[in-house]
Enzyme design. Structure first.
Site, PDB file in Angstrom:
ATOM      1  CG  HIS A  57      -2.009  -0.999   1.173  1.00  0.00           C
ATOM      2  ND1 HIS A  57      -2.428  -1.724   2.256  1.00  0.00           N
ATOM      3  CD2 HIS A  57      -2.772  -1.419   0.139  1.00  0.00           C
ATOM      4  CE1 HIS A  57      -3.406  -2.536   1.900  1.00  0.00           C
ATOM      5  NE2 HIS A  57      -3.622  -2.378   0.614  1.00  0.00           N
TER       6      HIS A  57
ATOM      7  CD  GLU B 158      -0.463   0.558   4.579  1.00  0.00           C
ATOM      8  OE1 GLU B 158       0.199  -0.494   4.593  1.00  0.00           O
ATOM      9  OE2 GLU B 158      -1.700   0.571   4.459  1.00  0.00           O
TER      10      GLU B 158
ATOM     11  NE  ARG C 260      -6.423   0.186   0.681  1.00  0.00           N
ATOM     12  CZ  ARG C 260      -6.144  -0.521   1.785  1.00  0.00           C
ATOM     13  NH1 ARG C 260      -5.437   0.005   2.758  1.00  0.00           N
ATOM     14  NH2 ARG C 260      -6.594  -1.763   1.903  1.00  0.00           N
TER      15      ARG C 260
ATOM     16  CG  HIS D 198       0.022  -4.014   5.366  1.00  0.00           C
ATOM     17  ND1 HIS D 198      -0.998  -3.752   4.476  1.00  0.00           N
ATOM     18  CD2 HIS D 198       0.531  -5.210   4.985  1.00  0.00           C
ATOM     19  CE1 HIS D 198      -1.097  -4.739   3.613  1.00  0.00           C
ATOM     20  NE2 HIS D 198      -0.185  -5.642   3.892  1.00  0.00           N
TER      21      HIS D 198
ATOM     22  CD  GLU E 221      -2.067  -3.127   9.122  1.00  0.00           C
ATOM     23  OE1 GLU E 221      -1.596  -1.986   8.987  1.00  0.00           O
ATOM     24  OE2 GLU E 221      -2.793  -3.666   8.264  1.00  0.00           O
TER      25      GLU E 221
END
Lengths: 383, 219
Positions: A157, A160, A215, A285, A359
């Site tokens: 993405h 990020e 994104r 991510h 994440e």
């Protein structure tokens, strides 16, 4: 090469030694010239490796005693040079605590391979929508063992940014410390690391040049009136079933079909080929501070759920040990939301046992736009 | 009857995020922002004909001083029905929040004495940097966005302020400071970035008030 120490006793011995030195052009360390060789005086000569035996035989024949002063000259040379310095092994001057545009990341990959060629090779993976080349780095210690693989990709993405920053940091850490850190060196004895620093290259560049919060990738749809597929909804795992949109204008548009995007295909085809050797699939991510396990499309736990959770929980605990940062652990469908077509789910369904989405920081205060002073602590704790 | 919820799962997490946003709006300012540190406990009550009520025990942290935390309890009621009504939120904070009078007055006087109205954009910049003079402006946006988030949340959304696109001060004859913000909200479930315009009033003694907010079209 060896260096011999001889003290000639007679004039005949001196003559013989002078003869050897001039005909074989031996490297006299002491004295400088053959005519300065005297009986009773120290003689140091460097003998090239291929001649060592022949010279020693000749000395024996003439009853000239000698001592080996330096048994292996190359080793001595190596030890005295600052080869262990970390500067030589990683590109000098590359600042890992700043975000870098794609051009610099391409350069960095080339440099990393050049200055660490005994361990790192750069490989072609595929092309993006806008025809840019995707490369991954293989970190492998040469051995005759067939090693299992840990795959890690970053930057699926675009917005990020902390994710590609982490991949670069990770590579640097491994290369700087594999000789001195016993954990890392043991790791590399048994496993190969494959790192894809930026998966969604077109999107990443777009987030630098046009829209920081982009994104998706940059595939055109509807005659160029709408752009981008969410690559993490495009994999062939319950594709298109839940947590997606079929509308290009959505951030979670799953594409025109599973693996419709060249970036997805490049990764999927490669991993499919190597899957029997891949032990662990990691995809990085942000944000949220989670370690997510399969699945997103169903709350039914995967077959090795207990083991998956156990390993993830240990990872989260180790992470917290560094700076107290808390990471929550669990399946995407329970912790976050339902989604389908994620790379992590796909990797698990084709048989890769350990498949996780990380994440990274933070929890929303900065979200996607994490300030660079958080790059180091984020990366350190995630290591 | 209330059902116990796992605190790390999304139903509790979404309700907690909403409660925090609302609470931050009510108690925050250019010198104080509150963020969610942890969900200690969560329960859900389904009330027939009314909606779903969440009972939460939360730990909040001061955005400007991460080591400073405070416990709080909150109740969030999401209403049933098609017409969207903002959820009801009630909260109790245990203990005192840090006093920000000094910082507030400094900021207030600085803005009041500006010859030209303050204008700024892109906070933070692409790399995440915010200049020190703009920190209070950024924090004020964070606090005021709590209102927008509260008004627009459902059990299927989780909003965060992603970016301040633009801010313009509007000079007033009364004692309030007024700012016209265009912000970008990130919605976690749809992953959408949604632009919103909001008019924000603030005074050191009267707190933050959003007098007008409207969703903007995605460029």
């Amino acid at each position: 090469d060896q260096v011999l120490h001889i003290v000639p006793e007679t004039f005949q011995q001196v003559q013989h030694l002078q003869h050897l030195c001039s005909t074989l052009l031996l490297d006299l360390w002491k004295p400088l010239l053959p005519e300065d060789i005297w009986a009773g005086e120290d003689l140091h000569i460097r003998v090239p490796a291929p001649l060592v035996q022949e010279i020693k035989d000749s000395l024996d024949q003439h009853m000239i005693s000698y001592k080996v002063l330096i048994p292996d000259l190359q080793e001595l040379v190596d030890q005295s040079m600052p080869r262990e310095s970390s500067h030589r092994q990683v590109p000098e001057g590359y600042v890992y605590t700043q975000y870098h545009p794609m051009e610099e990341i391409y350069q960095w990959m080339t440099e990393i391979q050049k200055s660490n060629s005994e361990l790192v090779t750069q490989h072609y993976l595929g092309k993006t929508v806008e025809n840019r080349t995707m490369y991954y780095l293989k970190i492998s210690q040469p051995s005759d063992k067939n090693k299992k693989i840990i795959w890690m990709d970053c930057g699926i993405h675009a917005r990020e940014w902390i994710s590609p920053a982490f991949c670069q940091w990770f590579v640097k850490e491994i290369l700087q410390n594999y000789k001195s850190d016993p954990k890392i060196s043991r790791f590399l004895q048994n496993l190969d690391l494959y790192v894809l620093p930026v998966l969604n290259i077109d999107g990443y560049i777009y987030s630098w040049e046009k829209d920081r919060l982009w994104r998706k990738n940059r595939s055109p749809h509807m005659n160029g009136t709408c752009y981008g597929t969410d690559l993490n909804r495009n994999f062939n795992s319950s594709w298109g079933s839940i947590g997606v949109s079929y509308n290009c204008s959505s951030e979670i548009f799953c594409g025109s079909g599973p693996e419709s995007e060249p970036e997805t295909r490049a990764v999927a085809q490669y991993i499919e080929r190597k899957k029997s050797d891949i032990l662990c699939y990691l995809t990085i991510h942000s944000y949220g501070q989670y370690i997510l396990t399969p699945y997103g499309s169903t709350t039914k736990p995967p077959s090795n759920s207990e083991e998956l959770m156990h390993v993830a929980e240990k990872a989260a605990a180790a992470l917290m040990g560094k700076y107290g940062t808390t990471y929550k652990v669990g399946s995407t469908s329970l912790i976050l939301y339902s989604n389908s077509g994620s790379s992590r789910d796909w990797a698990h369904t084709i048989g890769i046992p350990f498949s996780y989405t990380f994440e990274l920081r933070d929890k929303g205060t900065h979200g996607f736009v994490l300030p660079p002073d958080q790059i180091q602590p984020t990366c350190e704790e995630t290591m | 009857a209330a059902m116990e919820l796992p605190p790390s799962h999304y139903p509790a997490a979404r309700a907690a995020a909403l409660a925090t946003s609302y609470l931050c709006y009510r108690r925050g300012g250019p010198g104080r922002g509150l963020a969610l540190r942890d969900v200690r406990r969560a329960r859900r009550q389904d009330i027939d004909g009314v909606g779903h009520k969440y009972h939460l025990e939360l730990v909040l942290e001061d955005v400007l001083d991460k080591d400073s935390t405070v416990n709080c309890t909150a109740e969030v009621l999401y209403h049933l029905g098609n017409k969207h009504i903002a959820p009801d939120v009630q909260f109790t904070i245990e203990g005192e929040l840090k006093n920000t009078n000094e910082a507030d007055n400094i900021f207030y006087n600085r803005i009041k004495s500006l010859e030209k109205e303050l204008v700024a954009e892109n906070i933070p910049d692409s790399h995440g940097n915010v200049s020190p003079e703009l920190e209070p402006i950024h924090l004020l946006a964070w606090v005021a966005s709590g209102y927008v988030i509260w008004q627009n949340s459902t059990e299927n959304t989780k909003f965060q302020l992603a970016h301040v696109k633009h801010v313009k001060q509007v000079k007033r004859s009364d004692e309030y400071l007024e700012f016209d913000y265009t912000i970008l909200l990130h919605e976690m479930v749809s992953q959408e970035i949604i632009p919103w315009q909001m008019t924000v009033l603030w005074h050191p003694r009267h707190g933050v008030r959003v007098t007008q907010a409207s969703r903007q079209p995605k460029h």
